[in-house]
Enzyme design. Structure first.
Site, PDB file in Angstrom:
ATOM      1  N   CYS A 141      -2.725  -1.280   6.602  1.00  0.00           N
ATOM      2  CA  CYS A 141      -3.906  -2.094   6.324  1.00  0.00           C
ATOM      3  C   CYS A 141      -4.715  -2.377   7.603  1.00  0.00           C
ATOM      4  CB  CYS A 141      -3.493  -3.369   5.598  1.00  0.00           C
ATOM      5  SG  CYS A 141      -4.823  -4.010   4.581  1.00  0.00           S
ATOM      6  N   HIS A 150      -0.776  -1.196   1.194  1.00  0.00           N
ATOM      7  CA  HIS A 150       0.508  -1.775   1.612  1.00  0.00           C
ATOM      8  C   HIS A 150       1.634  -1.040   0.893  1.00  0.00           C
ATOM      9  CE1 HIS A 150      -0.884  -5.201   3.949  1.00  0.00           C
ATOM     10  NE2 HIS A 150      -1.878  -5.289   3.091  1.00  0.00           N
ATOM     11  N   GLU A 152       4.574  -0.758   1.526  1.00  0.00           N
ATOM     12  CA  GLU A 152       5.858  -1.480   1.578  1.00  0.00           C
ATOM     13  C   GLU A 152       6.158  -2.187   0.257  1.00  0.00           C
ATOM     14  OE1 GLU A 152       3.192  -2.085   3.431  1.00  0.00           O
ATOM     15  OE2 GLU A 152       2.814  -4.212   3.769  1.00  0.00           O
TER      16      GLU A 152
HETATM   17  N1  GLN Z   1      -8.159  -8.218   7.816  1.00  0.00           N
HETATM   18  C1  GLN Z   1      -8.288  -6.957   7.190  1.00  0.00           C
HETATM   19  C2  GLN Z   1      -9.177  -7.032   5.962  1.00  0.00           C
HETATM   20  O1  GLN Z   1      -9.369  -8.085   5.410  1.00  0.00           O
HETATM   21  C3  GLN Z   1      -6.933  -6.385   6.827  1.00  0.00           C
HETATM   22  C4  GLN Z   1      -6.142  -7.198   5.858  1.00  0.00           C
HETATM   23  C5  GLN Z   1      -4.682  -6.813   5.805  1.00  0.00           C
HETATM   24  O2  GLN Z   1      -4.150  -6.247   6.749  1.00  0.00           O
HETATM   25  N2  GLN Z   1      -3.988  -7.151   4.734  1.00  0.00           N
HETATM   26  O3  GLN Z   1      -9.679  -6.045   5.482  1.00  0.00           O
END
Ligand code: GLN
Length: 562
Positions: A375, A538, A540
């Site tokens: 992410c 994600h 995971e």
């Molecule tokens: N801060 C980033 C966004 O909002 C990534 C968010 C995250 O890593 N879950 O896009």
């Protein structure tokens, strides 16, 4: 009490019943007023779990999914906030036809309705009530359980108390007193446990079993010992040593549908406990305002995904948490990263520690250390590549610098409008999205090798038949491989820069096409490196023991080789 292992115990009981051939689901009750876990602080509450249908939930649902091997919808998590909101909304829309809406019966009725809804189509529903007996906020839920018992009949309900037996270090004697108090308080609510699971540092001895037996008036073989363990995956095996599954089935007057076989599970647990080698992984994150909090809990699913992947290779895992802020000021700390077999940049929000993460990514890229970005980790890898390879000086995400000359990560115009109106809720990309994979990439090879393409493609064709589906499929391309991974973020790779970045050697190996035709980048990779892969999702959240996430699998494989 919280933290004693109710979640993993519930997950383990479910796993055992499943192994006897039954269809099992679980409902987690969180007695807080927050509507969901999306607004809770991860450093206080642990990680936010994301479901396929976009729920932001307490991490216990993650344990259920990991142990049961099924994807659960967000309705399997009930909070006090949701119950009251539903009842009040119903009242406002005239749903109670002029009646006085009261705590009893309307609140427990709504709780029961939700539990019944989640139970549809299953043989067993495990309902885990969070918190501690005696908490005021638990009362409506205990009341609802009692009422379900009356409606179903006692033979269809089984109560399990999970209790903690402390051993004060100055006397080294296990104390049963808190358990006795818990039993007394439960009985005040009309609830008498059929089983008591005793969590403690060590197994329970005969003397203490007897004490509890007399106090609660149940046979001593219904008092089950659950001592501390090295890995949570040991718990179903330990419970089965006491034949807990059969005892539960007996209570319901039921027989196993099939012979239980936890041998494959047991083989993997053995690998976790006795690995042949160890890989050393650095997770570079922002660890501020944590106090005494145990860091590992804010990245619990990443930890678990690493355990699942390394078990495949009969390898142990040593995880070191590195504060990215330290890398900003200290070159030696950065050079220390050389001693790791792999580097992960996890998800995150805000500007703090970002430059340190970018330095770590550059270090991994230039020194050819296996790298996995998740992410925010992918977004910052794009920023680093733009700055250092594509000559876009000071390129950034607009989350950190809204005025950057090269906004390679940016918020999409449709979301911008919502943000300006402070409608934060609507600005997140949440839940499972379909990603179209580019052929012959590292990412598509890994998903193929782990049979996730087939699995997801099958699920996709099923989904198309189910109009109620909550996945975001978007526009699909014919004959292309598709995967589903979960999301929780606001920002995206800016489509304006993708072709320039790609010309410089970074491959965008997968993308989602929104219904309006906008392409959102989902995966990146650097084919020249040993392993340099990142994803906007994600992965995971979909990793399980025996079925690790393909990207974690590829990462650990490369880390072992390096
Ligand atoms: N801060 C980033 C966004 O909002 C990534 C968010 C995250 O890593 N879950 O896009």
């Amino acid at each position: 009490m919280s933290g004693v292992g109710k979640g993993v115990t519930t997950a383990s009981i479910g796993k055992i019943l499943q192994d006897y051939g039954y269809k099992v689901t679980a409902v987690k009750i969180d007695p807080y007023i927050n509507y969901d876990a999306g607004t809770l602080r991860p450093t206080e509450h642990g990680e936010v779990w994301v479901t396929d249908d976009g729920g932001e939930i307490d991490q216990d649902l993650g344990n259920y999914e990991r142990f049961f091997g099924i994807d659960m919808p967000k309705r399997n998590n009930i909070t006090t906030g949701q119950i009251y909101k539903t009842v009040i909304d119903r009242e406002r829309s005239g749903g109670y036809l002029g009646k006085t809406v009261q705590f009893i019966p309307h609140i427990p009725d709504e709780i029961k309705r939700r539990i019944r809804e989640a139970s549809n189509g299953y043989d067993f529903t495990l309902v885990e009530i969070g918190g501690t007996i005696g908490d005021f906020e638990n009362l409506p839920f205990l009341f609802a359980m009692k009422s379900i018992e009356r409606e179903l009949g006692g033979e269809d309900v089984c109560y399990i108390l999970i209790t903690y037996l402390p051993t004060p270090s100055h006397i080294e004697e296990m104390k049963t007193k808190p358990t006795q108090q818990a039993i007394r308080m439960l009985s005040e609510n009309g609830i008498f446990p059929d089983f008591i699971i005793c969590r403690a540092r060590k197994p329970l001895d005969i003397v203490r079993k007897k004490k509890i037996e007399t106090y609660v008036n149940i046979p001593s073989d219904h008092i089950i010992s659950e001592p501390d363990i090295d890995t949570i995956y040991q718990i179903p095996l330990d419970l089965e040593k006491e034949e807990f599954g059969i005892k539960i089935l007996n209570k319901f007057g039921m027989k196993p549908k099939k012979k239980s076989d936890l041998s494959e599970w047991s083989r993997l647990v053995d690998r976790i406990k006795n690995p042949k080698k160890t890989v050393k992984i650095a997770i570079v994150g922002k660890y501020v305002d944590i106090g005494d909090y145990h860091l590992a809990d804010s990245y619990i699913s990443i930890n678990q995904a690493l355990v699942h992947a390394s078990a495949e290779f009969n390898s142990g895992i040593e995880i070191n948490w590195i504060d990215s802020k330290e890398l900003e000021k200290n070159q030696n700390r950065l050079n220390d990263l050389k001693s790791y077999d792999g580097i992960i940049i996890p998800g995150g929000f805000g500007e703090s520690g970002v430059e340190g993460k970018i330095k770590a990514i550059k270090f991994a890229r230039e020194n050819n250390i296996p790298f996995l970005g998740l992410c925010y980790g992918m977004q910052l890898a794009v920023v680093e590549f733009a700055r250092d390879v594509c000559n876009m000086k000071n390129a950034n995400t607009t989350e950190v610098n809204p005025k950057t000359e090269y906004p390679v990560i940016d918020i999409l115009p449709t979301q911008k409008k919502l943000l300006e109106e402070s409608k934060y809720g609507g600005t997140m990309r949440l839940g499972a999205y379909a990603a179209i994979l580019k052929d012959k990439t590292i990412v598509s090879q890994l998903y193929k090798e782990r049979s996730r393409l087939k699995e997801d493609n099958e699920r996709l064709s099923n989904l198309k038949r189910d109009p109620g589906q909550k996945f975001r499929l978007g526009v699909l391309e014919k004959d292309k491989d598709i995967v589903l991974e979960r999301h929780r973020h606001r920002y995206e790779v800016n489509p304006k820069y993708t072709s320039l970045i790609e010309k410089n050697g970074l491959v965008f190996s997968g993308y989602h096409i929104r219904d309006d035709g906008k392409k959102l980048m989902e995966f990146i990779e650097l084919p020249k490196n040993k392993f340099f892969v990142a994803t906007q999702s994600h992965p995971e959240f979909k990793s399980r023991l025996g079925d690790p996430s393909p990207l974690f699998y590829g990462f650990i494989k490369a880390a072992i080789k390096s």
